[in-house]
Design a protein around this motif. Structure first.
Motif, short mmCIF file in Angstrom:
data_model
loop_
_atom_site.label_atom_id
_atom_site.label_comp_id
_atom_site.label_asym_id
_atom_site.label_seq_id
_atom_site.Cartn_x
_atom_site.Cartn_y
_atom_site.Cartn_z
N ALA A 97 13.58 14.71 38.88
CA ALA A 97 13.07 15.36 37.77
C ALA A 97 11.55 15.52 37.72
O ALA A 97 10.82 14.62 38.59
CB ALA A 97 13.25 14.25 36.67
N HIS A 98 10.83 16.61 37.12
CA HIS A 98 9.52 16.78 37.42
C HIS A 98 8.99 17.62 36.13
O HIS A 98 9.77 18.43 35.67
CB HIS A 98 9.51 17.56 38.85
N VAL A 99 7.73 17.91 36.19
CA VAL A 99 7.08 18.95 35.98
C VAL A 99 6.17 19.82 36.75
O VAL A 99 5.71 19.35 37.43
CB VAL A 99 5.89 18.42 34.81
N GLY A 100 6.06 21.01 36.33
CA GLY A 100 5.33 21.96 37.27
C GLY A 100 6.00 22.45 38.36
O GLY A 100 7.33 22.40 38.60
N PRO A 101 5.47 22.64 39.51
CA PRO A 101 5.79 23.10 40.61
C PRO A 101 6.94 21.97 41.11
O PRO A 101 6.89 20.89 41.31
CB PRO A 101 4.96 23.32 41.80
N PRO A 102 8.06 22.36 41.57
CA PRO A 102 9.19 21.49 42.38
C PRO A 102 8.76 20.67 43.45
O PRO A 102 7.72 21.24 44.17
CB PRO A 102 10.32 22.24 42.77
N PRO A 103 8.92 19.35 43.55
CA PRO A 103 8.56 18.44 44.75
C PRO A 103 9.57 18.94 46.04
O PRO A 103 10.48 19.66 45.76
CB PRO A 103 8.77 17.40 44.05
N HIS A 104 9.32 18.28 46.83
CA HIS A 104 10.02 18.58 48.04
C HIS A 104 11.65 18.21 47.73
O HIS A 104 11.60 17.01 47.41
CB HIS A 104 9.85 18.13 49.50
N PRO A 105 12.66 18.78 48.17
CA PRO A 105 13.98 18.14 47.93
C PRO A 105 14.12 16.97 48.88
O PRO A 105 13.78 17.07 50.00
CB PRO A 105 14.86 19.33 48.30
N VAL A 106 14.82 16.04 48.45
CA VAL A 106 15.34 14.71 49.09
C VAL A 106 16.65 14.98 49.98
O VAL A 106 17.56 15.36 49.25
CB VAL A 106 15.46 13.61 48.26
N ALA A 107 16.61 14.95 51.02
CA ALA A 107 17.79 15.16 51.91
C ALA A 107 18.85 14.11 51.57
O ALA A 107 18.25 12.89 51.86
CB ALA A 107 17.64 15.31 53.34
N VAL A 108 20.02 14.25 51.45
CA VAL A 108 21.03 13.32 51.18
C VAL A 108 22.16 13.05 52.41
O VAL A 108 22.49 14.20 52.51
CB VAL A 108 21.69 13.32 49.85
N VAL A 140 9.91 12.44 26.41
CA VAL A 140 9.11 11.17 26.28
C VAL A 140 8.65 11.01 27.85
O VAL A 140 7.31 10.86 28.00
CB VAL A 140 10.42 10.14 26.34
N SER A 141 9.15 11.45 28.85
CA SER A 141 8.50 11.17 30.23
C SER A 141 7.85 12.64 30.64
O SER A 141 7.19 12.57 31.40
CB SER A 141 9.76 10.89 31.27
N GLY A 142 7.88 13.65 29.84
CA GLY A 142 7.27 14.83 30.41
C GLY A 142 7.91 15.71 31.16
O GLY A 142 7.47 16.93 31.68
N HIS A 143 9.23 15.10 31.70
CA HIS A 143 9.89 15.98 32.75
C HIS A 143 10.50 17.33 32.07
O HIS A 143 11.19 17.13 31.29
CB HIS A 143 11.13 15.19 33.48
N GLY A 144 9.94 18.40 32.40
CA GLY A 144 10.60 19.77 32.24
C GLY A 144 11.95 20.18 32.82
O GLY A 144 12.56 20.87 32.43
N PHE A 145 11.87 19.66 34.04
CA PHE A 145 13.02 19.84 34.85
C PHE A 145 14.02 18.76 35.14
O PHE A 145 13.13 17.41 35.82
CB PHE A 145 12.53 20.58 36.23
N PRO A 146 15.17 18.39 35.17
CA PRO A 146 15.78 17.32 35.43
C PRO A 146 16.13 17.18 36.83
O PRO A 146 16.08 18.20 37.41
CB PRO A 146 17.17 17.67 34.60
N THR A 147 16.60 16.01 37.09
CA THR A 147 17.10 15.76 38.39
C THR A 147 18.12 16.66 38.73
O THR A 147 19.12 16.80 37.92
CB THR A 147 17.56 14.30 38.59
N THR A 148 18.14 17.18 39.85
CA THR A 148 19.08 18.29 40.45
C THR A 148 19.67 17.99 41.49
O THR A 148 18.89 17.69 42.61
CB THR A 148 18.14 19.76 40.26
N VAL A 149 21.11 18.12 41.70
CA VAL A 149 21.64 18.00 43.04
C VAL A 149 22.11 19.42 43.53
O VAL A 149 22.69 20.18 42.56
CB VAL A 149 23.00 17.09 42.95
N SER A 150 21.91 19.85 44.43
CA SER A 150 22.72 21.21 44.97
C SER A 150 23.05 21.05 46.50
O SER A 150 22.59 20.09 47.30
CB SER A 150 21.25 22.01 44.95
#
Length: 163
Positions: free
Chosen positions: A135-146, A111-121
């Motif tokens: 969550a994203h489509v295509g090249p991964p965005p920059h990771p968010v530091a938590v 529905v949203s078109g996200h091919g890759f789910p939100t990921t925690v690593s």
């Protein structure tokens, strides 16, 4: 020869293919051998160039994390937090030498078109030790530091809303 020894040290040959937690996926020599031996071998092979290694080993070798058991504790606490929330699944299929990660499965949908789910690593990129990849489509965005487990707990609903 050192490269071959390191390849054997990180190999997850006996890892259950369906490991449901980080603890179940810690089957390599680096997870069970004396920590001083692991560090000695890692430093020796790393002197030739970069080698695959889990985030906690890089952090311990750099003096930024006190011990391997502290790294395991961080992974286990992340797992406990996300398991309680629902929708999160531990993914043990990281390359040899790396740690697994968690995916928020509801964020991967057509529905949203996200091919890759939100990921925690886990990461040694910063001392909060946790990155979130939205969550994203295509090249991964920059990771968010938590900022650690408390930061993940405080922001989890926000990360889960990214659908």
């Amino acid at each position: 020869m050192a490269d071959l020894e390191w390849a054997d040290a990180i190999e997850q040959a006996f890892q259950p293919p369906t490991a449901a937690s980080p603890a179940e996926s810690r089957c390599a020599w680096i997870h069970h051998a004396a920590e001083s031996e692991v560090l000695t071998l890692y430093r020796a092979v790393r002197s030739y160039g970069p080698v695959p290694a889990p985030w906690w080993l890089r952090a311990v070798a750099a003096g930024r994390l006190r011990s391997r058991s502290d790294g395991f504790r961080i992974e286990d606490r992340i797992h406990a937090l996300l398991s309680e929330r629902g929708g999160w699944e531990y993914v043990p299929w990281a390359p040899d030498g790396e740690s697994g990660y968690w995916e928020f499965l509801p964020s991967e949908n057509t529905v949203s078109g996200h091919g890759f789910p939100t990921t925690v690593s886990t990461t040694d990129r910063h001392d909060g030790w946790i990155d979130v990849l939205p969550a994203h489509v295509g090249p991964p965005p920059h990771p968010v530091a938590v900022a650690g487990l408390a930061g993940l707990a405080a922001s989890a609903a926000e990360f889960e809303a990214l659908r």
